[in-house]
Design a protein around this motif. Structure first.
Motif, PDB file in Angstrom:
ATOM      1  N   THR A  46       5.597 -34.977  20.185  1.00 39.37           N
ATOM      2  CA  THR A  46       5.260 -35.345  21.563  1.00 39.37           C
ATOM      3  C   THR A  46       5.763 -36.765  21.813  1.00 39.37           C
ATOM      4  O   THR A  46       6.154 -37.474  20.874  1.00 39.37           O
ATOM      5  CB  THR A  46       3.732 -35.313  21.785  1.00 39.37           C
ATOM      6  OG1 THR A  46       3.127 -36.345  20.983  1.00 39.37           O
ATOM      7  CG2 THR A  46       3.137 -33.958  21.428  1.00 39.37           C
ATOM      8  N   GLY A  47       5.702 -37.188  23.047  1.00 38.88           N
ATOM      9  CA  GLY A  47       6.073 -38.569  23.371  1.00 38.88           C
ATOM     10  C   GLY A  47       5.179 -39.564  22.650  1.00 38.88           C
ATOM     11  O   GLY A  47       5.640 -40.598  22.163  1.00 38.88           O
ATOM     12  N   ASP A  48       3.885 -39.242  22.567  1.00 39.15           N
ATOM     13  CA  ASP A  48       2.949 -40.123  21.855  1.00 39.15           C
ATOM     14  C   ASP A  48       3.270 -40.175  20.367  1.00 39.15           C
ATOM     15  O   ASP A  48       3.146 -41.227  19.745  1.00 39.15           O
ATOM     16  CB  ASP A  48       1.504 -39.665  22.060  1.00 39.15           C
ATOM     17  CG  ASP A  48       0.979 -39.992  23.446  1.00 39.15           C
ATOM     18  OD1 ASP A  48       1.537 -40.894  24.102  1.00 39.15           O
ATOM     19  OD2 ASP A  48      -0.009 -39.352  23.868  1.00 39.15           O
ATOM     20  N   ALA A  54       7.310 -44.821  15.816  1.00 32.91           N
ATOM     21  CA  ALA A  54       8.146 -46.016  15.924  1.00 32.91           C
ATOM     22  C   ALA A  54       7.320 -47.289  15.702  1.00 32.91           C
ATOM     23  O   ALA A  54       7.775 -48.223  15.041  1.00 32.91           O
ATOM     24  CB  ALA A  54       8.816 -46.059  17.293  1.00 32.91           C
ATOM     25  N   LYS A  55       6.117 -47.306  16.221  1.00 30.62           N
ATOM     26  CA  LYS A  55       5.272 -48.502  16.128  1.00 30.62           C
ATOM     27  C   LYS A  55       4.708 -48.709  14.725  1.00 30.62           C
ATOM     28  O   LYS A  55       4.601 -49.846  14.266  1.00 30.62           O
ATOM     29  CB  LYS A  55       4.129 -48.384  17.131  1.00 30.62           C
ATOM     30  CG  LYS A  55       3.214 -49.582  17.165  1.00 30.62           C
ATOM     31  CD  LYS A  55       2.145 -49.417  18.227  1.00 30.62           C
ATOM     32  CE  LYS A  55       1.218 -50.611  18.254  1.00 30.62           C
ATOM     33  NZ  LYS A  55       0.146 -50.456  19.236  1.00 30.62           N
ATOM     34  N   HIS A  56       4.353 -47.612  14.034  1.00 35.33           N
ATOM     35  CA  HIS A  56       3.603 -47.750  12.787  1.00 35.33           C
ATOM     36  C   HIS A  56       4.297 -47.276  11.520  1.00 35.33           C
ATOM     37  O   HIS A  56       3.843 -47.619  10.427  1.00 35.33           O
ATOM     38  CB  HIS A  56       2.274 -46.994  12.892  1.00 35.33           C
ATOM     39  CG  HIS A  56       1.355 -47.528  13.935  1.00 35.33           C
ATOM     40  ND1 HIS A  56       0.742 -48.751  13.829  1.00 35.33           N
ATOM     41  CD2 HIS A  56       0.965 -47.017  15.119  1.00 35.33           C
ATOM     42  CE1 HIS A  56      -0.003 -48.958  14.892  1.00 35.33           C
ATOM     43  NE2 HIS A  56       0.117 -47.926  15.696  1.00 35.33           N
ATOM     44  N   CYS A  57       5.327 -46.481  11.627  1.00 39.22           N
ATOM     45  CA  CYS A  57       5.858 -45.841  10.416  1.00 39.22           C
ATOM     46  C   CYS A  57       7.216 -46.380   9.963  1.00 39.22           C
ATOM     47  O   CYS A  57       7.634 -46.087   8.843  1.00 39.22           O
ATOM     48  CB  CYS A  57       5.982 -44.334  10.625  1.00 39.22           C
ATOM     49  SG  CYS A  57       4.417 -43.541  11.092  1.00 39.22           S
ATOM     50  N   LEU A  58       7.898 -47.119  10.782  1.00 45.88           N
ATOM     51  CA  LEU A  58       9.233 -47.571  10.406  1.00 45.88           C
ATOM     52  C   LEU A  58       9.211 -48.777   9.481  1.00 45.88           C
ATOM     53  O   LEU A  58      10.081 -48.934   8.643  1.00 45.88           O
ATOM     54  CB  LEU A  58      10.066 -47.853  11.662  1.00 45.88           C
ATOM     55  CG  LEU A  58      10.317 -46.609  12.522  1.00 45.88           C
ATOM     56  CD1 LEU A  58      11.116 -46.986  13.772  1.00 45.88           C
ATOM     57  CD2 LEU A  58      11.020 -45.515  11.742  1.00 45.88           C
ATOM     58  N   LEU A  59       8.206 -49.621   9.609  1.00 50.74           N
ATOM     59  CA  LEU A  59       8.054 -50.780   8.727  1.00 50.74           C
ATOM     60  C   LEU A  59       6.707 -50.690   8.031  1.00 50.74           C
ATOM     61  O   LEU A  59       5.690 -50.424   8.668  1.00 50.74           O
ATOM     62  CB  LEU A  59       8.112 -52.090   9.531  1.00 50.74           C
ATOM     63  CG  LEU A  59       9.417 -52.384  10.261  1.00 50.74           C
ATOM     64  CD1 LEU A  59       9.245 -53.614  11.141  1.00 50.74           C
ATOM     65  CD2 LEU A  59      10.542 -52.595   9.274  1.00 50.74           C
TER      66      LEU A  59
END
Length: 97
Positions: A46-48, A54-59
């Motif tokens: 979903t968009g969420d 993107a906010k929590h899993c990339l770094l």
């Protein structure tokens, strides 16, 4: 026990089981949730889901409950913590240690 009581008891058991199962789901942005998302085709997100990933899993420093996330929050003045950060810190950095 009458048939109505049996159905009511069965309904209560099923409702309780459902609540227990949903209580075990990983919180979006947590390490477990990030791992689960990696296995789901990106087209099914979903968009969420995309925003949380993107906010929590990339770094690692932004993955809720990661060692680096806990360290970063330790360094942040407590009066600057959000209510969500207080709850997440308690759940992921204190209880799970």
């Amino acid at each position: 026990m009458t048939p109505i009581q049996k159905r009511s008891a069965l309904g209560a058991i099923l409702l309780s089981a459902g609540l227990l199962l949903t209580g075990c789901a990983d919180k979006p942005g947590s390490a477990g949730w990030c791992e689960t998302q990696k296995a789901i085709p990106k087209g099914d997100w979903t968009g969420d889901d995309r925003k949380s990933y993107a906010k929590h899993c990339l770094l690692d420093a932004t993955t809720i409950g990661s060692e680096k996330w806990c360290e970063n929050l330790d360094e942040k003045p407590k009066q600057d913590w959000t209510t969500g950060e207080v709850a997440e810190y308690g759940e992921y950095c204190v209880i799970k240690q």
